[in-house]
Motif scaffolding. Structure first.
Motif, short mmCIF file in Angstrom:
data_model
loop_
_atom_site.label_atom_id
_atom_site.label_comp_id
_atom_site.label_asym_id
_atom_site.label_seq_id
_atom_site.Cartn_x
_atom_site.Cartn_y
_atom_site.Cartn_z
N GLU A 139 -7.47 -3.50 -11.25
CA GLU A 139 -8.14 -1.83 -11.22
C GLU A 139 -9.20 -1.05 -10.97
OE1 GLU A 139 -7.07 3.21 -12.59
OE2 GLU A 139 -6.15 1.45 -13.26
N ARG A 140 -10.12 -2.22 -12.37
CA ARG A 140 -11.18 -2.38 -12.60
C ARG A 140 -12.04 -2.54 -10.82
NH1 ARG A 140 -14.16 -5.86 -17.47
NH2 ARG A 140 -15.92 -5.73 -16.96
N VAL A 141 -11.85 -3.71 -10.60
CA VAL A 141 -12.58 -3.95 -9.62
C VAL A 141 -12.07 -3.48 -8.02
CG1 VAL A 141 -12.49 -6.81 -10.32
CG2 VAL A 141 -10.73 -6.17 -8.67
N GLY A 142 -11.24 -2.80 -8.46
CA GLY A 142 -10.88 -1.49 -7.27
C GLY A 142 -9.91 -2.08 -6.22
N VAL A 143 -8.88 -2.84 -6.54
CA VAL A 143 -7.98 -2.89 -5.64
C VAL A 143 -7.23 -1.10 -6.05
CG1 VAL A 143 -5.54 -4.21 -5.43
CG2 VAL A 143 -7.83 -5.35 -6.28
N PRO A 144 -6.21 -0.76 -4.50
CA PRO A 144 -5.72 0.25 -5.01
C PRO A 144 -4.43 -0.13 -5.32
CG PRO A 144 -6.30 -0.08 -2.95
CD PRO A 144 -6.80 -0.75 -3.57
N ASP A 145 -3.65 0.79 -5.53
CA ASP A 145 -2.09 1.00 -5.93
C ASP A 145 -2.23 -0.51 -7.01
OD1 ASP A 145 0.58 1.28 -6.65
OD2 ASP A 145 1.01 1.47 -4.38
N PRO A 146 -2.79 -0.41 -8.18
CA PRO A 146 -2.73 -2.21 -8.61
C PRO A 146 -1.28 -2.68 -9.27
CG PRO A 146 -3.67 -0.34 -10.21
CD PRO A 146 -3.66 -0.19 -8.77
N ALA A 147 -0.50 -1.25 -9.47
CA ALA A 147 0.85 -2.09 -10.60
C ALA A 147 1.40 -2.46 -9.26
CB ALA A 147 1.59 -0.64 -11.56
N ALA A 148 2.45 -1.85 -7.52
CA ALA A 148 2.69 -2.66 -7.29
C ALA A 148 2.07 -3.65 -6.55
CB ALA A 148 2.79 -1.13 -5.73
N ARG A 149 1.00 -3.57 -6.73
CA ARG A 149 -0.05 -4.77 -5.95
C ARG A 149 -0.22 -6.49 -7.17
NH1 ARG A 149 -3.89 -4.75 -1.73
NH2 ARG A 149 -3.56 -2.31 -0.78
N MET A 150 -0.03 -6.03 -8.12
CA MET A 150 0.63 -7.35 -9.24
C MET A 150 2.00 -8.10 -8.77
SD MET A 150 -1.40 -7.48 -11.84
CE MET A 150 -0.92 -8.35 -13.22
N HIS A 151 3.20 -7.54 -7.40
CA HIS A 151 3.84 -8.29 -7.70
C HIS A 151 3.77 -8.49 -5.73
CE1 HIS A 151 6.70 -6.39 -10.66
NE2 HIS A 151 5.71 -5.21 -10.88
N ARG A 152 3.09 -8.11 -5.33
CA ARG A 152 2.53 -8.50 -3.69
C ARG A 152 2.23 -10.43 -3.79
NH1 ARG A 152 1.76 -5.06 -0.48
NH2 ARG A 152 3.51 -2.90 -1.25
N GLY A 159 -8.60 -10.32 3.16
CA GLY A 159 -10.13 -10.80 2.91
C GLY A 159 -10.67 -10.56 1.53
N GLY A 160 -11.19 -8.55 1.79
CA GLY A 160 -11.82 -8.32 0.93
C GLY A 160 -10.99 -7.84 -0.21
N MET A 161 -9.62 -7.71 -0.45
CA MET A 161 -9.17 -7.35 -1.65
C MET A 161 -8.62 -9.35 -1.90
SD MET A 161 -8.71 -4.37 -2.19
CE MET A 161 -8.67 -3.11 -1.40
N ARG A 162 -8.66 -9.77 -1.37
CA ARG A 162 -8.37 -11.69 -1.88
C ARG A 162 -9.13 -11.24 -2.98
NH1 ARG A 162 -5.28 -12.93 3.16
NH2 ARG A 162 -7.08 -12.95 3.71
N GLN A 163 -10.68 -11.20 -2.52
CA GLN A 163 -11.98 -11.42 -3.13
C GLN A 163 -11.70 -10.50 -4.35
OE1 GLN A 163 -13.25 -14.07 -3.98
NE2 GLN A 163 -15.39 -13.94 -2.19
#
Length: 326
Positions: A139-152, A159-163
């Motif tokens: 969340e701090r680095v700007g990934v939206p919906d971090p709770a769901a993204r933790m399971h991806r 590319g930007g989200m991976r960075q």
């Protein structure tokens, strides 16, 4: 000095090749003060990534590394021997690599990798606590919906989200030194600007120091307090970023700055971009004198000898005969 986090003197990195020994880095004197952002800039082939990997203890086994001194936070690194550096990797020193896809394991979710990266420093904390720290960092680095993204998985991110994920992983270990190696190279202009803004926001929150490696003075200008210019494996200029940008003293630095493209500039049809003629010399066949002489518009007779590094003012210097009194 007590305010110097990392200090290296006379670093050489060599590789055996079919053409003889290739000298990739030569006589590198390098320091990173505590709680500062230092830029390392140079074109491809200048040795920037080799220096970063040497600091991380990640060079191949056939690399021959030597240094007269290497200290990190007062600790002797025994000439940057990999065994001495490896104990710091992932705990006191962390790195953001150029290609975020190769830095992430495709077989594990992002959440699992964010948890695992914390285990070395927090071995007694529960998985639930480490998972929550990972989610909060996303969340701090700007990934939206971090709770769901933790399971991806990594391939489900752009590319930007991976960075952003790789930056989050580096920050989770709370390093004394964060190395960002070309952190925006693989990204398009829009995403690059977003990553730069994230790094700018984070630079004041990071307790230790940051080393930003780039071929672009634009990125260095955005982020760094001071800059080290590297050419053909050697340091050719150092100084506060503003001074180097506005009054470069080495011809190579001037040439690099001339090649910077203003994104807002208008070009006439057929107008040619500035370039530096020639190529970086073969490290297995280094010239006897100044390594930049063959490409330099200001070369003269003394350039057949290696130039000394001249201290111009405290923290400011250049390795060029033009700075040596006649």
């Amino acid at each position: 000095m007590s305010d110097t986090l990392l200090a290296i003197d006379d670093l050489d990195v060599r590789y055996p090749t079919s053409e003889g020994e290739a000298l990739i880095l030569t006589h590198i004197d390098f320091a990173v003060p505590d709680k500062t952002v230092v830029g390392l800039v140079g074109e491809s082939g200048s040795g920037k990534s080799t220096l970063a990997l040497a600091l991380m203890g990640l060079l191949p086994e056939n690399a021959r590394i030597s240094a007269s001194r290497a200290r990190f936070a007062g600790r002797d690194l025994q000439g940057l021997r990999p065994a001495a550096v490896s104990s710091l990797r992932g705990e006191a020193i962390a790195m953001v690599f150029q290609d975020p896809m190769t830095a992430l394991n495709p077989l594990f979710t992002v959440g699992t990798q964010l948890v695992d990266i914390q285990r070395r420093k927090r071995p007694n904390e529960s998985r639930k606590a480490l998972w929550e720290r990972g989610r909060a960092m996303l969340e701090r680095v700007g990934v939206p919906d971090p709770a769901a993204r933790m399971h991806r998985y990594p391939h489900e991110f752009s590319g930007g989200m991976r960075q952003r994920v790789v930056i989050a992983m580096a920050l989770l270990v709370e390093p004394r030194l964060l190395i960002a190696d070309e952190p925006t190279t693989a990204l398009d202009a829009t995403i690059e600007a977003q990553i730069v803004e994230i790094l700018k926001d984070l630079r004041n929150e990071i307790e230790g120091s940051v080393l930003v490696i780039s071929h672009s003075f634009g990125l260095i200008a955005e982020l760094c307090d001071s800059v080290v210019v590297l050419y053909a494996g050697g340091v050719v200029e150092t100084g506060p970023t503003a001074q180097v940008l506005t009054a470069p003293r080495h011809p190579y630095t001037k040439a690099l700055l001339a090649c910077e493209i203003d994104p807002y500039a208008l070009f006439e049809p057929g107008e040619r971009l500035a370039t530096i003629p020639g190529v970086v010399p073969n490290p297995a066949r280094r010239p006897a004198g100044c390594s930049f002489a063959a490409r330099c518009a200001s070369r003269h007779e003394r350039c057949s000898e290696p130039p000394p590094f001249v201290t111009l003012t405290p923290g400011r210097g250049a390795a060029c005969w033009l700075e040596v009194p006649a």
